[in-house]
Design an enzyme around this catalytic site. Structure first.
Site, PDB file in Angstrom:
ATOM      1  N   ASP A 123      94.743  35.536   7.713  1.00 57.12           N
ATOM      2  CA  ASP A 123      94.387  35.908   9.095  1.00 57.12           C
ATOM      3  C   ASP A 123      93.851  37.327   9.194  1.00 57.12           C
ATOM      4  O   ASP A 123      94.027  38.002  10.211  1.00 57.12           O
ATOM      5  CB  ASP A 123      95.603  35.775  10.045  1.00 57.12           C
ATOM      6  CG  ASP A 123      96.294  34.445   9.914  1.00 57.12           C
ATOM      7  OD1 ASP A 123      95.577  33.434   9.885  1.00 57.12           O
ATOM      8  OD2 ASP A 123      97.531  34.415   9.835  1.00 57.12           O
ATOM      9  N   HIS A 171      90.065  29.694  10.329  1.00 58.34           N
ATOM     10  CA  HIS A 171      89.234  30.871  10.539  1.00 58.34           C
ATOM     11  C   HIS A 171      88.723  30.812  11.961  1.00 58.34           C
ATOM     12  O   HIS A 171      88.239  29.771  12.389  1.00 58.34           O
ATOM     13  CB  HIS A 171      87.987  30.836   9.656  1.00 58.34           C
ATOM     14  CG  HIS A 171      88.283  30.984   8.215  1.00 58.34           C
ATOM     15  ND1 HIS A 171      89.072  31.971   7.723  1.00 58.34           N
ATOM     16  CD2 HIS A 171      87.853  30.276   7.160  1.00 58.34           C
ATOM     17  CE1 HIS A 171      89.124  31.860   6.414  1.00 58.34           C
ATOM     18  NE2 HIS A 171      88.397  30.838   6.046  1.00 58.34           N
TER      19      HIS A 171
END
Ligand code: GDP
Length: 426
Positions: free
Chosen positions: A12, A40
Site C-alpha cells: 500500500d 492498487h
C-alpha cells in the site's frame, strides 16, 4: 529495458499510482507475483479503480498487459474485474494471461478460511483469498496451469490428484464437507472459456519485446516486509515480493532489469494481523487522525476495507526494504498527507535488548524492538498537487532530505496527491 516498481515496506505504498504514471511511457506491464489479495488504487480520467489482479497498464490502449507465470490466477476475479472496468468505459484491454500461470482454485479459498478458523486467535490475518494454499500446492507440485485447461485428460488427472489430497485435509483436519471433483471439472471448463481470448505464450512475447527494444514495467504487489524469505516471516505473504523475483514470475532475464523503483510512503501503514510487529506504530487519537487523512480516502485496505495500522516513517525498515529490493531510486508518496502536523517524528533506530541499532533485525528479534525517534518540524501548508519540487516549503524539502540520507538511496519522485499528475521529479 526493464523497470521494476516495487514496495519498500508492508504494501500500500502507492505503487499503483507510480505504475500508472510510468506506464504511459512503457510498452508492456507485467504482474509477476501474488494474486487478487491486495489492491492498487488508480485515479484517472475514467474514474477511481481498485485493481487486484489486472496490471496497472490496463487503461492504456498501447500497452500489452501480462499476468505472468508467478501470479496466483483467480479466474472469476479476473473476469469480474475485466467486466467492471469495461462497464466504467475503459476500452477492452490488451491482456495476455501466461499459459504457465497457475489457477487459484475454489478449494484454495475454502482452505484459507478453514485454516484461519482453526487457528482462531493465532490467525495470520489472511485475506482468505486462497493465496497461501495456492502457493503451497504449487511447490508441492499439485497445482494446475492455465495450459492444462486446454487438455481435458491431463486436467482431469491433475484435478483428481489434487482433490484427493484436499478432501483428506478438509474432512479429517477441518471437519468440513469434501469437494466434488466432477462439479469442479465442469466449472473449470467454464473458466477456460472466460479466459480463452487472453491466454498466450507470455514467455516468448516478453523475450521478443525485449529484443525489439521495448520498455517493460514489472509491477510488484505488497512490499519487502511481506517477502517470505527477507521479510517479517511468518507475517508475510506466500509469494516473493522482491524485484528479483520478476526474473522468475515475469520471465525477465535478470540482467535486463536496469531500474528498480522502490515506493515508500512519507509515513508508515500496514494492513494485517494486530499481532504483526509494526515498530513505529501510532496509536490512539493521533493514529486515528493520520489514518483518516491518509491516502486518497483514508487508510483502509483496497481489497478488504480493513483499517490500516499507521505509524511514523521508519528509516530502519525502509533502508532495509530498499536494499533487499536492489532499489536504484525511491518514489516517496503521500507527502501531502503530513501537511497538518506541527512536528513530524521519524523512527531512525530500534532499541533491542538495550542496544540501539539501525540494522533491520530478524523476525525472532523484531517483536522486542522499540522505536527511537527524531523529530522534524512540519511545514503546515497545503502542498497537494505541487508539481515543481522547488515550490515545496523548505521544511518539506528538509524532511525529504532527511529520509534520503537515512535510507541511503536517492528519492527521485515525490508524490503530492493521489492523481496521476500530482507529482514532482527531483
Ligand atoms: P499500492 O498497493 O502500493 O498501489 O497502494 P494503494 O493504492 O493500495 O494505497 C495507496 C493509497 O494512497 C491510495 O489510496 C492512493 O490513491 C493514495 N495515494 C497514492 N499517492 C498519493 C499521494 O501522493 N498523496 C495522497 N494523498 N494519496 C496518495
Amino acid at each position: 529495458m526493464v523497470k521494476a516498481i516495487v514496495g519498500a515496506n508492508w504494501g500500500d505504498e502507492g505503487k499503483g499510482k507510480i505504475t500508472d504514471m510510468l506506464a504511459e511511457h512503457s510498452d508492456v506491464v507485467i504482474r509477476f507475483q501474488g494474486g487478487a489479495n491486495a489492491g492498487h488504487t488508480i485515479i484517472n480520467d475514467y474514474g477511481r479503480f481498485a485493481l487486484h489482479i489486472l496490471p496497472s497498464g490496463i487503461f492504456y490502449p498501447h500497452i500489452t498487459n501480462i499476468i505472468g507465470n508467478g501470479v496466483a490466477l483467480d479466474i472469476q476475479k479476473l473476469a469480474d474485474e475485466l467486466k467492471s472496468i469495461t462497464d466504467q468505459g475503459v476500452p477492452a484491454p490488451n491482456l495476455i494471461v501466461s499459459e504457465r500461470a497457475q489457477i487459484l482454485m475454489p478449494y484454495h479459498v475454502l482452505q484459507d478460511g478453514y485454516e484461519e478458523e482453526r487457528l482462531g486467535g493465532r490467525a495470520f490475518g489472511s485475506t482468505k483469498s486462497g493465496i497461501a494454499p495456492f502457493y503451497s500446492d504449487k511447490y508441492a507440485k499439485i497445482g494446475i496451469q492455465v495450459a492444462d485447461l486446454y487438455d481435458e485428460e491431463r486436467l482431469k488427472t491433475r484435478l483428481n490428484a489434487a482433490v484427493e489430497m484436499k478432501n483428506v485435509i478438509f474432512q479429517h483436519l477441518y471437519h468440513k464437507p469434501p469437494v466434488d471433483a466432477g462439479a469442479l471439472f465442469q466449472q473449470l471448463l467454464e473458466y477456460r472459456e472466460l479466459i480463452r481470448p487472453y491466454v498466450g505464450d507470455a514467455v516468448s512475447f516478453v523475450h521478443q519485446a525485449l529484443k525489439e527494444g521495448k520498455t517493460v514495467l514489472l509491477e510488484g504487489q505488497l512490499g519487502s516486509m511481506k517477502d517470505p524469505d527477507l521479510g517479517i516471516y511468518p507475517m508475510t505473504t506466500s509469494s516473493h515480493t522482491l524485484a528479483g523475483f520478476g526474473a522468475v514470475g515475469g520471465c525477465i532475464p535478470p540482467t535486463a532489469m536496469e531500474d528498480v523503483i522502490c515506493v515508500t510512503k512519507a509515513y508508515s501503514s500496514c494492513v494485517g494481523s494486530k499481532t504483526e510487529p509494526f515498530v513505529s506504530e501510532l496509536l490512539g487519537e493521533e493514529g486515528d487522525e493520520l489514518r483518516r487523512r491518509g491516502g486518497d480516502k483514508g487508510e483502509f485496505g483496497a481489497t478488504t476495507g480493513r483499517p490500516r495500522r499507521v505509524g511514523w516513517f521508519d528509516t530502519v525498515a525502509t533502508k532495509y526494504g530498499c536494499m533487499v529490493q536492489g532499489a536504484t531510486q525511491v518514489a516517496l508518496t503521500c507527502l501531502d498527507v503530513l501537511s497538518y502536523l506541527d512536528e513530524i517524528p521519524v523512527c531512525t533506530g530500534y532499541e533491542i535488548d538495550g542496544q540501539i541499532t539501525d540494522t533491520f533485525p530478524v523476525p525472532a528479534k523484531l517483536g522486542r524492538a522499540k522505536p527511537v525517534f527524531e523529530t522534524l518540524p512540519g511545514w503546515k501548508s497545503d502542498i497537494r498537487g505541487i508539481t515543481n519540487y522547488a515550490d515545496l516549503p523548505a521544511n518539506a524539502k528538509t524532511y525529504v532530505d532527511f529520509l534520503e540520507a537515512h535510507i541511503g538511496c536517492p528519492i527521485r519522485i515525490v508524490s503530492t496527491g493521489p492523481k496521476r499528475h500530482e507529482i514532482c521529479m527531483r
